[in-house]
Design an enzyme around this catalytic site. Structure first.
Site, PDB file in Angstrom:
ATOM      1  CG  HIS A  83      -0.601   0.321   2.502  1.00  0.00           C
ATOM      2  ND1 HIS A  83      -0.324  -0.633   3.457  1.00  0.00           N
ATOM      3  CD2 HIS A  83      -0.403   1.505   3.110  1.00  0.00           C
ATOM      4  CE1 HIS A  83       0.023  -0.040   4.585  1.00  0.00           C
ATOM      5  NE2 HIS A  83      -0.021   1.256   4.408  1.00  0.00           N
ATOM      6  CG  ASP A 220       0.129  -4.000   2.703  1.00  0.00           C
ATOM      7  OD1 ASP A 220       0.781  -3.508   1.759  1.00  0.00           O
ATOM      8  OD2 ASP A 220      -0.699  -3.350   3.359  1.00  0.00           O
ATOM      9  CB  SER A 657       2.579   1.917   6.406  1.00  0.00           C
ATOM     10  OG  SER A 657       1.325   1.632   6.917  1.00  0.00           O
TER      11      SER A 657
END
Ligand code: ARG
Length: 722
Positions: A83, A220, A657
């Site tokens: 992402h 991810d 992230s």
């Protein structure tokens, strides 16, 4: 989702006393004072090693600006979340050649794709405390705007000095609301390429339904590569550039983790609000989040209705939609947690205990009482204009009008000497400015843009006349009562006439003079010129307010720090996109009474979710491998499968992230990519029972690379420990 040598405001005595397990986003320089806690949690390396940003392992940790990442090979291979590179996959996709769906793998360096314009890899090299240079000489009785400007000037000077060496980007970050300032020096790698991203049905498996949820089965992860000139300098993209050779990179442990293992995350958390006042908390959860969430919801709806699935327009807005969906769910969770918990009561109680303590300690009372009251008064004052501020924000949403506004501002700023220009319009900002203009066409569709403009201005036009931007109303022919059809006609003709949708023409405006703007017939340029003065007056008011906060917030934080010190509680600065370290252990949790979530998910669990329909459309090849129990070298006996995702107690937020998850020896064991739903309010209110980070295991990453995508070239490039 970003320095440092010792101590900020915290004396090491405070830190050593009673650290709450796992809470805290620590500045690397603070870690030696947490030696005992780190050792108890299981860290094997010496915490002193984590304070040197240029040695191992910190030298391998990088920022992508908004996300975190790390080097996994001596050839500048960068691992991060799917992402986090989504915007670059999107940028290289069309409805016919949709890499978001198919995934992408470069089998050799020549096949790698340019990342979206503006993509960066930042390597933090130095962090130095500069509080005195920023606020040391400021007199107490400056007005808000004077303070704001003085701080900005000092910051700009420090940055200019720091950036005198080519290839570096520097910034001055405020800690504790401006009680302390640090100068951060980062090497700025500008040639970034997309190397590998699994198919969306792996990288975004579960999509927005599973986003923020546990149990989770998302792959991810993705890879970029950093490039520099032949002589090792960070330069713009060129075919002649070569992979950057980082001084350090992480070794990959193919086994992932075990329940209870020590883990650590070094990354760039964006922002937290753990020291806000009760008045701010109440307003945020009872006004701000619910009100803005409604706007975000309509924003998403408008895009979805006007960009049908499978259309090119939908691909253009894929990245925007992912961010909007992410934030809508995030705020929804916080509103929910706030509604059923006692956060506000505890906050109010903390404030009354603080007041009681001040009653008993005369010198502390003298030091802090007035500024606490002054901050509270300022907060209340500020909230009075929040609805107007929100609607003005809505008015400014349209991409073309804001682009025109920025271009005109650039022409105006260019009349000043570089050092006096507004941040964002200095020479150092021009590459980014241009890159922004270059992203435009791949992220913009006329029909969607028109509907969004109509929606947002409709919101703005509910403001009473005395709060409106008169020059805007006049230019757009908007009266007291908003006539949506009439507005639609106005914008249709503007969209038909403007040339700003053409990249060359947009870029050309970067070189034009104020006079050129004033003479232009382009409807959006005309709008920008007509509304500039009025908008600028509002900007000055905002800066006046910011300056007042820059005076009072640090004083409030100094009261909190004294109080925490008295309570023997540790204090760390709220996240501010600077480099932090958090640590913890692999551990499950109880989402509700009578239930317990184990900290691992398996391939079989992934397959059980498969329905064939997006977002639960696991690739056939993966399903077959799972059915055949083809675990390869990645079988984990404890769960009799391959570990897909796992939970840990690390204290993270947006911006972390893409951070590598490190084990007790600082080996790579996965990537953190999310938090569980119940932990989202943790940005304000940390609860050790509920706060968990969600990671994709190194075992699953390698399994996908080897058995599904055949990314053996990358596996060979990394150092794998089995
Ligand atoms: N929740 C993730 C985070 O904030 C972002 C996940 C993006 N994926 C999505 N389905 N929107 O770090």
């Amino acid at each position: 989702m970003k320095k440092f040598i010792i101590a900020a405001l915290t004396s090491s005595a405070v830190l050593a006393s009673s650290v709450i397990a796992d809470e805290g986003m620590w500045q690397p320089h603070q870690l030696p004072s947490l030696k005992k806690e780190l050792k108890a949690a299981g860290l094997k390396i010496n915490p002193e090693e984590l304070t040197d940003l240029t040695s191992f392992p910190m030298g391998a940790i990088v920022s992508l600006g908004g996300c975190s990442a790390a080097f996994l090979s001596p050839q500048g291979l960068v691992a991060t979340n799917h992402h986090c590179v989504y915007g670059s996959i999107q940028f290289n996709s069309t409805a016919d050649d949709n890499l978001i769906e198919k995934g992408f793998l470069a089998k050799s360096l020549n096949d790698e794709l340019k990342a979206a314009p503006g993509s960066r890899v930042y390597v933090t090299e130095a962090v130095n405390k500069v509080t005195d240079k920023v606020i040391g000489g400021l007199s107490a009785d400056l007005s808000g705007i004077e303070r704001y400007k003085a701080i900005e000037k000092n910051r700009k000077n420090l940055i200019a000095d720091c950036e005198s060496e080519d290839g570096y980007r520097c910034r001055v970050s405020a800690f504790h609301g401006g009680l302390e300032y640090y100068l951060i020096k980062q090497m700025e790698i500008k040639d970034v390429r997309l190397v590998y991203a699994p198919a969306g049905s792996i990288g975004k498996y579960g999509g927005d339904i599973d986003n923020w949820m546990w149990p989770r089965h998302t792959g991810d992860f993705a890879f970029y590569r950093a490039y520099v000139s032949k002589d090792g300098k960070p330069v713009d993209y060129s075919e002649d550039n070569v992979p950057y050779k980082p001084k350090h990179f992480l070794k990959v442990n193919a086994d992932g983790v075990k329940d209870g293992d020590f883990v650590m995350i070094a990354g760039y958390p964006g922002s937290t609000n753990r020291y806000r006042t009760s008045v701010e908390v109440q307003n945020q959860f009872e006004w701000y989040y619910p009100t803005f969430r409604k706007l975000v919801h309509d924003y998403i709806d408008t895009i979805e209705q006007n960009a049908p699935e499978g259309s090119d327009a939908r691909v253009k807005y894929a990245s925007t939609l992912a961010s909007l969906n992410n934030v809508e769910k995030n705020w929804g969770s916080m509103i929910e947690s706030y509604g059923k918990g006692d956060f506000l009561q505890r906050k109010t109680k903390l404030e009354s205990s603080l007041a009681n303590w001040l009653d008993t300690d005369k010198s502390m009372s003298k030091k802090h009482r007035d500024s606490i009251n002054a901050l509270n008064a300022l907060i209340e004052e500020d909230q009075k204009s929040q609805e107007t501020d929100m609607k003005l924000w809505a008015m400014g949403r349209d991409a073309l009008s804001s682009t025109a506004g920025r271009l005109y501002r650039l022409a105006l700023e260019k009349q000043k000497p570089d050092a006096e220009r507004e941040p964002g319009y200095q020479e150092r900002d021009m590459t980014r400015f241009e890159e922004g203009l270059k992203r435009f066409n791949r992220r913009w569709d006329e029909k969607v843009a028109k509907e969004l403009y109509k929606y947002f201005v409709g919101q703005y036009a509910t403001l009473p006349m005395d709060q409106r931007v008169k020059s805007f109303d006049k230019a757009m022919n908007i009266g007291k009562n908003f006539d949506a059809d009439q507005f639609a006609t106005t914008i249709s003709s503007m969209f038909a006439k403007t040339k700003l949708t053409e990249q060359e023409i947009r870029l050309d405006w970067m070189t034009k003079s104020v006079e050129d703007f004033k003479k232009s017939n382009d409807p959006f340029i005309k709008l920008a010129v007509a509304t500039y003065d009025e908008k600028y007056q509002r900007e000055l008011k905002d800066k006046q307010r910011s300056g007042q906060f820059q005076q009072l917030r640090p004083k409030y934080m100094s009261a909190m720090i004294d109080y925490y010190d008295y309570l023997n509680k540790p204090i760390y600065a709220d996240a501010n996109s600077t480099l932090r370290i958090t640590y913890g252990n692999v551990k499950g949790y109880s989402p509700k009474d009578g239930t317990y979530s184990v900290p691992f998910t398996t391939l079989e669990g992934l397959l059980a979710k498969h329905t064939g329909e997006e977002p639960f459309n696991s690739p056939e090849k993966q399903n077959k491998l799972i059915q055949d129990k083809m675990y390869g070298d990645y079988h984990d006996k404890a769960i009799d499968s391959v570990q897909v995702n796992y939970l840990t107690t690390v204290d993270i937020t947006g911006g972390n992230s893409g951070s590598s998850t490190l084990n007790d020896e600082a080996e790579f064991v996965g990537l953190v990519f999310d938090g569980n739903y119940e932990s989202i309010i943790g940005d304000w209110d940390y609860d050790p029972k509920l706060k968990r980070g969600i990671h994709v295991s190194s075992a699953y990453m390698l399994w996908v690379m080897e058995h599904i995508d055949g990314a053996n070239n990358l596996i060979e490039e990394m150092s794998i420990i089995r």
